[in-house]
Scaffold this active site. Structure first.
Site, mmCIF file in Angstrom:
data_model
loop_
_atom_site.group_PDB
_atom_site.id
_atom_site.type_symbol
_atom_site.label_atom_id
_atom_site.label_comp_id
_atom_site.label_asym_id
_atom_site.label_seq_id
_atom_site.Cartn_x
_atom_site.Cartn_y
_atom_site.Cartn_z
ATOM 1 N N GLU A 228 47.742 28.305 38.956
ATOM 2 C CA GLU A 228 46.356 27.822 39.045
ATOM 3 C C GLU A 228 46.012 26.779 37.993
ATOM 4 O OE1 GLU A 228 43.280 30.677 39.690
ATOM 5 O OE2 GLU A 228 44.269 31.506 41.459
ATOM 6 N N GLU B 221 48.762 34.969 45.686
ATOM 7 C CA GLU B 221 47.658 35.869 45.352
ATOM 8 C C GLU B 221 46.670 35.883 46.504
ATOM 9 O OE1 GLU B 221 45.639 35.412 41.553
ATOM 10 O OE2 GLU B 221 47.520 34.841 40.581
HETATM 11 C C1 BGP Z 1 43.351 34.213 39.807
HETATM 12 C C2 BGP Z 1 44.305 34.381 38.651
HETATM 13 C C3 BGP Z 1 44.706 35.799 38.377
HETATM 14 C C4 BGP Z 1 43.624 36.819 38.630
HETATM 15 C C5 BGP Z 1 42.848 36.552 39.915
HETATM 16 C C6 BGP Z 1 41.647 37.437 40.092
HETATM 17 O O1 BGP Z 1 42.581 33.088 39.588
HETATM 18 O O2 BGP Z 1 45.482 33.632 38.864
HETATM 19 O O3 BGP Z 1 45.234 35.842 37.082
HETATM 20 O O4 BGP Z 1 42.851 37.049 37.521
HETATM 21 O O5 BGP Z 1 42.416 35.226 39.996
HETATM 22 O O6 BGP Z 1 40.592 36.965 39.294
HETATM 23 P P1 BGP Z 1 39.667 37.895 38.434
HETATM 24 O O7 BGP Z 1 40.565 38.659 37.544
HETATM 25 O O8 BGP Z 1 38.742 36.995 37.690
HETATM 26 O O9 BGP Z 1 38.928 38.750 39.401
#
Ligand code: BGP
Length: 470
Positions: free
Chosen positions: A166, A370
């Site tokens: 990201e 993800e």
């Molecule tokens: C993405 C990231 C992850 C994870 C996910 C969920 O942007 O790559 O590391 O954190 O989002 O986000 P959050 O933890 O803010 O709910």
């Protein structure tokens, strides 16, 4: 379009799940690990779990891999902590850190699980940040040196590498992730300079993988989301197109074609944020070629034409709560979508749209690294964790992924977030995503026991069936 018959997932499909080092490992200073910008950040909301222990995966990885094997995972996407291998980012190598990832990768391979390795997931070494972080071109050299170490150590065992997780989130929300050096006169300009350096680092990393491990495949891993116009007003359509160029294509056009997206570039020039790009830089960018595109998808975005009251660029600090930018776009609610308990819109059809846009533009195989639902799961007195909302979310996304496959998109695999509960980027432990519950609170570490959620048993059936099950 409707299909009368859906295409089956290929036998080689990588049904997996994801984590990242700083969110799951803990052991933040164990066995010689150095601090990262995540360890040194100061603006965590009060009462939010920190990452010193996280899910204690560093000490319990063998138990976790056994659970992943029971789940039936064919792939496990995780990141390597740069600061475990090279504690200050560009100095001496820490043999204990190198050995840890050998043990993890070996355990995965013994369990028949393919390691999918992210080189860098938000956790820049603090030692490099002290020297200017990504604003300093020296960090590009340090990253290449780190990648050479990664590939020479693990290259014989790892077939799929992801460069930078990201990068677009880091740039769009850089202040929240501690990237901007304090006192920067123009933080946005600084961030796009950093962005250019990360793009160079990524291109060099892809070239290193191809040089040192020709059998392996490497790709970028941005967060990609389709962007809808709020209406058929041509100004709204233009705003959606502009935002998509700035949010999505800026990153992938460089990664795939080695050149900046023209709309995104003119946006940077207009604002005085365009980085310096030398002829050497262009040659470096062109020399880095991805074999596939990995992407993270949680939701789509909907935007309207900007108004004078659009807030300044830089984001809300939450990667999916879109706000806008004067003169460019204004984020609006999509009335057709429902939201999670944490306020993120849910759009499974948007995943199909995103797949199609990516494949139309780049014609490279696609890997979802993800996708998932954050919720405040409850451990019942009888030891069960019932998460039907997560099963429903993932089922709908898998169904739309199969529709995209049937549309003709080449899809390598699906690694939802997350394999096991871990610390959310900025909402602590109560925002859980895992198939496996970890018994801890924000400050109270409790037993740290692992408990299979209902979604664990459901996902195992999906993997066995090689496709969606009701
Ligand atoms: C993405 C990231 C992850 C994870 C996910 C969920 O942007 O790559 O590391 O954190 O989002 O986000 P959050 O933890 O803010 O709910």
């Amino acid at each position: 379009m409707d299909h009368s018959q859906t295409r089956p997932f290929p036998a080689s499909f990588l049904w997996g799940a994801s984590t990242s080092a700083y969110q799951v490992e803990g052991g933040w200073n164990a066995d010689g690990k150095g601090p990262s910008v995540i360890d040194t950040r100061t603006q965590l909301p009060a009462g939010t779990a920190d990452v010193t222990v996280a899910s204690d995966h560093y000490h319990r990885f063998a138990q976790d891999v056994a659970l992943f094997a029971e789940l039936g995972l064919r792939a496990y996407r995780f990141s390597i902590a740069w600061t475990r291998l090279i504690p200050d980012g560009d100095g001496a190598v820490n043999p204990d850190g190198v050995a840890f990832y050998h043990r993890l990768i070996d355990a995965l391979l013994r369990a028949g699980i393919e390691p999918v390795v992210t080189m860098y997931h938000f956790d820049l070494p603090a030692g490099l940040q002290d020297k200017g972080g990504w604003s300093n071109r020296g960090t590009v050299d340090a990253f290449e040196r780190y990648v050479r170490l990664l590939v020479s150590e693990y290259g014989a065992k790892v077939c799929h590498w992801l460069t930078i997780n990201e990068q677009n989130t880091m740039i769009l929300f850089g202040s929240a992730l501690g990237l901007v050096p304090p006192g920067s006169a123009d933080p946005q300009r600084e961030l796009y300079r950093q962005n250019h350096h990360m793009l160079l680092a990524q291109a060099r990393a892809m070239a290193v993988v191809h040089q040192l491990a020709p059998q392996a495949k490497v790709g970028p891993a941005p967060n990609i989301a389709c962007v809808y116009p709020a209406s058929c007003d041509p100004l709204d359509v233009l705003a959606a197109d502009d935002f998509s160029a700035i949010r999505n294509w800026l990153y992938l056009d460089v990664a795939v074609h080695g050149r900046y997206n023209p709309t995104a570039w003119s946006y940077l020039v207009e604002r005085g944020w365009a980085p310096e790009v030398s002829a050497d830089d262009l040659a470096t960018l062109r020399a880095g070629r991805p074999d596939f595109i990995a992407f993270n998808y949680y939701t789509s975005h909907t935007v309207a034409a900007a108004r004078d009251d659009s807030p300044a660029a830089g984001g809300s600090g939450d990667q999916h709560l879109l706000i806008g930018e004067p003169g460019v776009y204004r984020g609006v609610d999509n009335p057709h979508l429902q939201r999670t308990g944490f306020g993120w819109e849910m759009d499974p059809i948007g995943l199909r749209n995103t797949f199609r846009q990516l494949y139309d533009r780049y014609r490279l195989p696609l890997l979802v690294t993800e996708n998932g639902l954050g919720a405040d799961d409850v451990l019942e007195p009888d030891g069960a964790v019932h998460d039907p909302y997560r099963i429903d979310y993932l089922h709908q996304h898998i169904t739309q992924m199969q529709a995209a496959l049937t549309d003709g998109v080449e899809i390598m695999g699906y690694c939802p977030w997350s394999a096991i509960d871990l610390v959310s980027t900025h909402q602590g432990m109560r925002k859980r995503y895992g198939f496996v519950y970890v018994d801890r609170g924000e400050d109270d570490l409790r037993t740290l026991d692992r408990i299979r959620k209902d979604s664990f048993h459901w996902y195992r059936r999906v993997i066995t069936a090689n496709g969606p099950v009701a």
